[in-house]
Enzyme design. Structure first.
Site, PDB file in Angstrom:
ATOM      1  N   HIS A   1      -1.216  -0.947  -9.374  1.00 48.92           N
ATOM      2  CA  HIS A   1      -1.538  -2.271  -8.822  1.00 48.92           C
ATOM      3  C   HIS A   1      -3.047  -2.468  -8.836  1.00 48.92           C
ATOM      4  O   HIS A   1      -3.814  -1.497  -8.725  1.00 48.92           O
ATOM      5  CB  HIS A   1      -0.958  -2.440  -7.415  1.00 48.92           C
ATOM      6  CG  HIS A   1      -1.588  -1.568  -6.375  1.00 48.92           C
ATOM      7  ND1 HIS A   1      -2.548  -2.025  -5.507  1.00 48.92           N
ATOM      8  CD2 HIS A   1      -1.420  -0.255  -6.084  1.00 48.92           C
ATOM      9  CE1 HIS A   1      -2.921  -1.036  -4.711  1.00 48.92           C
ATOM     10  NE2 HIS A   1      -2.254   0.050  -5.038  1.00 48.92           N
TER      11      HIS A   1
ATOM     12  N   CYS B   1       2.556   3.245  -6.360  1.00 44.92           N
ATOM     13  CA  CYS B   1       1.577   3.640  -5.351  1.00 44.92           C
ATOM     14  C   CYS B   1       2.211   3.554  -3.965  1.00 44.92           C
ATOM     15  O   CYS B   1       3.076   2.724  -3.711  1.00 44.92           O
ATOM     16  CB  CYS B   1       0.346   2.739  -5.426  1.00 44.92           C
ATOM     17  SG  CYS B   1      -0.956   3.215  -4.264  1.00 44.92           S
TER      18      CYS B   1
ATOM     19  N   CYS C   1      -6.352  -1.005  -6.286  1.00 44.46           N
ATOM     20  CA  CYS C   1      -5.782   0.210  -5.682  1.00 44.46           C
ATOM     21  C   CYS C   1      -6.871   0.993  -4.918  1.00 44.46           C
ATOM     22  O   CYS C   1      -7.930   1.305  -5.470  1.00 44.46           O
ATOM     23  CB  CYS C   1      -5.163   1.085  -6.772  1.00 44.46           C
ATOM     24  SG  CYS C   1      -4.403   2.586  -6.124  1.00 44.46           S
TER      25      CYS C   1
ATOM     26  N   ARG D   1       1.417  -2.520   0.589  1.00 45.79           N
ATOM     27  CA  ARG D   1       1.519  -3.890   0.064  1.00 45.79           C
ATOM     28  C   ARG D   1       2.305  -3.950  -1.240  1.00 45.79           C
ATOM     29  O   ARG D   1       2.431  -5.012  -1.851  1.00 45.79           O
ATOM     30  CB  ARG D   1       0.111  -4.466  -0.137  1.00 45.79           C
ATOM     31  CG  ARG D   1      -0.686  -4.554   1.150  1.00 45.79           C
ATOM     32  CD  ARG D   1      -2.154  -4.748   0.868  1.00 45.79           C
ATOM     33  NE  ARG D   1      -2.719  -3.619   0.118  1.00 45.79           N
ATOM     34  CZ  ARG D   1      -3.976  -3.570  -0.313  1.00 45.79           C
ATOM     35  NH1 ARG D   1      -4.801  -4.566  -0.073  1.00 45.79           N
ATOM     36  NH2 ARG D   1      -4.401  -2.512  -0.980  1.00 45.79           N
TER      37      ARG D   1
ATOM     38  N   ASP E   1       0.830   2.471  -1.435  1.00 48.35           N
ATOM     39  CA  ASP E   1       0.248   1.299  -0.759  1.00 48.35           C
ATOM     40  C   ASP E   1       1.340   0.430  -0.127  1.00 48.35           C
ATOM     41  O   ASP E   1       2.297   0.028  -0.790  1.00 48.35           O
ATOM     42  CB  ASP E   1      -0.550   0.489  -1.794  1.00 48.35           C
ATOM     43  CG  ASP E   1      -1.440  -0.560  -1.149  1.00 48.35           C
ATOM     44  OD1 ASP E   1      -0.919  -1.389  -0.379  1.00 48.35           O
ATOM     45  OD2 ASP E   1      -2.645  -0.556  -1.426  1.00 48.35           O
TER      46      ASP E   1
END
Ligand code: CO
Length: 207
Positions: A100, A44, A103, A48, A46
């Site tokens: 993750h 992803c 998400c 993080r 993302d």
């Protein structure tokens, strides 16, 4: 957390490059002439979920493709090109589809409201939901989102396996495996979902 400004990014970079050279003299010179990572990471976007850091791999060791909600779409020329290049030219041994928990893309796909252009992309997650809606609807809140995050990894592993790239690689006898992992933002830990596919016949054994 204080937000760094752009100038700080450059000073961070100089520090990082110096440390890398100090840890291993000639590190960057060596990288110029070789690119042979063993792993392809499909994760992803993302912020993080920083691929290299999570698995402790250095530049040169992990080929990375990231998009919203780690989706592998059969007509996505970007993802397919990454796959083909990784498998046929770099000859990676392992393809890791890593989702993750929590998400944002998966959460948005489960909501009944508009988010703009991105909704077109999230339709692919809704396909996953439609396929498994009985299992997903038995849950609610965080558990529902997290179950969907896991199911999304499983479906994207299957999508990787069904591409012509992987089918041809296996026909040619290239030893490449596809794995499904999921990462916990809350604890920084990866979980192996144990759905490794190393030959076409394995795909049908997955949920
Ligand atoms: Co995400």
């Amino acid at each position: 957390m204080k937000k760094p400004n752009l100038k700080q990014l450059f000073s961070n970079n100089r520090l990082w490059a110096r440390e890398a050279r100090e840890n291993e003299p000639g590190f960057f010179k060596k990288l110029v002439n070789q690119h042979n990572p063993e792993y392809l990471w499909i994760g992803c976007a993302d912020s993080r979920v920083p691929a290299n850091e999570i698995v402790g791999l250095m530049p040169g060791e992990l080929f990375v493709h990231r998009n919203i909600a780690n989706v592998v779409v059969h007509t996505d020329l970007n993802c397919l090109s990454v796959l083909q290049y990784a498998v046929e030219l770099l000859k990676v041994k392992h393809i890791i589809v890593c989702g993750h928990y929590g998400c944002g893309g998966v959460t948005a796909a489960l909501q009944n409201r508009r988010h703009g252009l991105v909704d077109n992309w999230l339709c692919h997650i809704q396909d996953v939901y439609r396929k498994h809606h009985r299992m997903v609807d038995a849950l609610s809140g965080k558990a529902k989102v997290n179950k969907m995050c896991e199911l999304n990894v499983i479906e994207q592993v299957k999508n990787v396996c069904q591409t012509t790239v992987l089918q041809e690689a296996w026909t040619k006898g290239l030893g490449v495996s596809v794995h499904g992992w999921i990462y916990g933002i809350e604890n920084g830990l990866l979980k192996n979902m144990n759905i490794t596919v190393s030959r076409p016949g394995d795909v049908s054994k997955i949920l």
